[in-house]
Write an enzyme that holds these catalytic residues in place. Structure first.
Site: not given
Ligand code: 0RA
Length: 660
Positions: A430, A503, A505, A507
């Site tokens: 990402e 990541d 998180d 997103d």
């Protein structure tokens, strides 16, 4: 109760039960009868008894089946059917109750007035449950009397006894699975049983099913006025129907009942479930074939007749007419035959014609009576046809330009030097910044890096032509070397492991979900073959006062374990520990650093924590259950936002942990 199939007294008498053999074989080889002795086999016991109640309902004699999970580990199944006959069975000289519960394969023959669910009519399968239970108590309410009998491991502890009067009817069976057989676990699962009872209620019009868990007080009941119509509605939660109206037909041809319900949504995929006698046939069969030909024909005829399809235009393909359809096909027949290696396919040849005839007639009526819905359905199929042609043209064009050819690798790809797919892996990373760290930290011999920018296109809602216009997707397809759609070829796969690294998180989980959806929808073989993985970057770093040799932690649980162990060790070593300090200080660390993104790590750290084959943790992506993941993908990728949000926080549901 099936329309046209009148509840009739079949004149059943005890002598019609075929007596075959004793119960020893069941205890010796339980797997042969219930599939296995794990939790699936354990629940199979419940299905056997529940199915007998459902059969009573199918034959028009019962209206409800309820299940109670007892706090002491037993389970009770109650139906309000005819009750197992209590008279003496001429072949065994014992009561029919005892015969049904102690003789294997004791059951009525077909054609005597009922269809049977998988388990079987007239208590077939009850004896298997009895054989595999420490204790089983049967109570029969019939002809104004209550009879009861108890068994242990299949053997009666006494004769069937009349214990009272009643105005109820039905059968109540309580059993306790034998822990010497079900060694793994004897614990029933509320959700599993509830799911089964929900489906039973969808598939058997007019039946009430319910479940109660005595230990927790949870209870839930089902009754669907609409039967399979409600099922279609349920499957379409989270999708946008083209119209609120749902098609439904329920007809008999000879002794076969055919029920079909369908509704179109704005989805691009098709969901068609075909059942025979309430059992799902994952590989379809003659009912599905009959349905498909009728659907294609009716929609084409309607489109032509109403000028929606011009004279020179070619017919809509079957696939075009099924785009976005949600459909349940349910046939009930006296003698179902199953085909294929796994017996997952209905084989009775006459069923094809029956379903086709009924659909030809009634779906045509439906379109004529609902012109607005009909126009939307035809319009959708026309769009599908156009998109199919456009996608083919776009793909041909792209193929012609060599965009997808392995010869020209995407510029962003940092390839590995190894050309042997077996030893090569690719990290899909990402963002460009994490991509940069991954590039400098990697082992360039075996590890390739492809940075992907932004949210990869929502592939569930996009068509192939749109997808191929997306740079990130094209880079991905090119790098993998397997092509896409009809041209997909796993032989071209350039990397054995495809590792999604995002990541930790919201997103990040969204992006990994989008990528998994892409693989699931368009390159399912990669998932089936176990080639797709999720990288697991650390969530915390425990920093030492010296700043040397930090400890990386991958989840909350590990954090607790590591801190507790470090504190114990320091106590042993006699270090001074102040209990007022925070835990990590007591454990001898100066700081707990929480990692939110891959970008917080430098190249070496990223390699050491997440990419080093010796140390990293990978989670293999598996399609555990096509139906489940399909509904998950619909929730995630469908037009409704709420179900999507809920899922993303717990997105590890369809991946199985695998430490490498
Ligand atoms: C034998 C014959 C009949 C019904 C049953 C068994 C029967 C078994 C079970 C097991 C659970 N619930 C059940 N309900 C019925 C036919 C009875 C008749 O013809 O009256």
């Amino acid at each position: 109760m099936a329309e046209g199939k009148k509840a009739k007294d079949s004149g059943y008498s005890s002598s019609q039960i075929t007596v075959l053999e004793g119960l020893e074989p069941v205890r010796k080889r339980p797997g042969m009868y219930i599939g296995g002795t794990g939790t699936e086999g354990l629940h199979h016991l419940v299905w056997e008894i529940v199915d007998n109640g459902i059969d009573e309902a199918l034959a028009g004699h019962a209206t409800s089946v309820s299940v109670k999970m007892l706090a002491d580990g037993g389970i009770t199944v109650i139906d309000d059917g005819r009750g197992i006959p209590t008279d003496i069975h001429p072949k065994t000289g014992k009561s029919t109750v005892e015969t049904v519960l102690t003789v294997l394969h004791a059951g009525g023959k077909f054609g005597d007035g009922g269809y049977k669910v998988s388990g079987g009519l007239h208590g077939v399968g009850s004896s298997v449950v009895n054989a595999l239970s420490n204790k089983l108590l049967v109570t029969v309410y019939r002809d104004g009397k209550i009879h009861q009998q108890e068994y242990a491991k299949g053997a009666p502890l006494s004769d069937l006894k009349a214990i009272g009067k009643t105005d109820r009817k039905g059968t109540e069976i309580t059993f306790y699975p034998d822990e010497t057989i079900f060694k793994e676990s004897q614990k029933f699962n509320y959700e599993t049983i509830l799911d089964r009872l929900r489906h039973a209620a969808y598939l058997t019009k007019g039946i009430h099913t319910s479940l109660e868990d005595e230990a927790t007080g949870r209870r839930y009941g089902f009754y669907f006025e609409g039967g399979i119509q409600s099922y279609v509605k349920h499957l379409n939660v989270g999708k946008e129907p083209v119209d609120d109206d749902i098609f439904y037909v329920d007809k008999m041809i000879q002794d076969v009942q055919v029920e079909v319900s369908l509704q179109y949504t704005d989805a691009y995929s098709e969901t068609i479930k075909a059942f025979a006698n309430n059992v799902l046939n994952p590989d379809g069969g003659t009912h599905l074939t009959g349905f498909r030909s009728a659907l294609t024909r009716v929609i084409n005829d309607y489109a032509r007749k109403n000028g929606l399809l011009k004279e020179k235009e070619e017919n809509l393909s079957g696939e075009d007419t099924r785009e976005g359809i949600t459909c349940i096909i349910l046939v009930k027949l006296p003698d179902p035959q199953f085909e294929g290696q796994t017996k997952n396919k209905l084989g009775n040849p006459e069923i094809r014609g029956f379903v086709e005839t009924i659909m030809n007639e009634h779906f045509n009526y439906y379109l004529e009576e609902h012109p607005a819905v009909a126009r939307k359905i035809v319009g959708k199929a026309l769009l599908a046809a156009r998109a199919r042609k456009a996608a083919r043209a776009a793909r041909d064009n792209i193929l012609r330009k060599g965009v997808l050819d392995g010869a020209s690798m995407p510029g962003k790809l940092a390839d590995c030097s190894s050309k042997d797919p077996k030893t090569s892996e690719i990290y899909l990373v990402e963002g460009d910044s994490a991509g940069g760290s991954a590039k400098s930290g990697r082992d360039s011999k075996t590890q390739a890096i492809l940075p992907l920018r932004g949210k990869v296109l929502n592939v569930e809602r996009a068509r192939l032509d749109k997808m191929l216009a997306n740079n990130e997707i094209v880079s991905l397809i090119k790098a993998l070397g397997v092509n896409i759609g009809d041209s997909f070829d796993i032989q071209g796969l350039r990397y054995d492991r495809i590792i999604i690294m995002t990541d930790a998180d919201v997103d990040g989980s969204h992006i990994s979900t989008l990528l998994m959806t892409f693989f699931f929808r368009y390159m399912k073989e990669l998932v089936d073959g176990g080639h797709v993985y999720l990288a697991k970057p650390p969530l915390f770093e425990l920093v030492r006062p010296t700043r040397k040799n930090p400890v990386f932690i991958y989840d909350e649980e590990q954090l607790g374990v590591v801190l507790a162990a470090a504190i114990a060790k320091r106590k042993e070593e006699g270090s001074k520990i102040s209990l007022d300090d925070e835990l990590h200080k007591q454990a001898g660390f100066s700081e707990v650093k929480r990692y939110k993104g891959l970008g917080e790590m430098d190249a070496d750290q990223l390699f050491e924590t997440t990419m080093n084959p010796e140390k990293r943790v990978l989670v293999q992506v598996r399609v555990e259950d096509a139906e489940r993941s399909d509904s998950i993908f619909n929730k995630l990728m469908g037009s409704e936002v709420e179900p999507r949000k809920n899922f993303i926080q717990t997105n590890a549901k369809f991946v199985k942990d695998l430490d490498i």
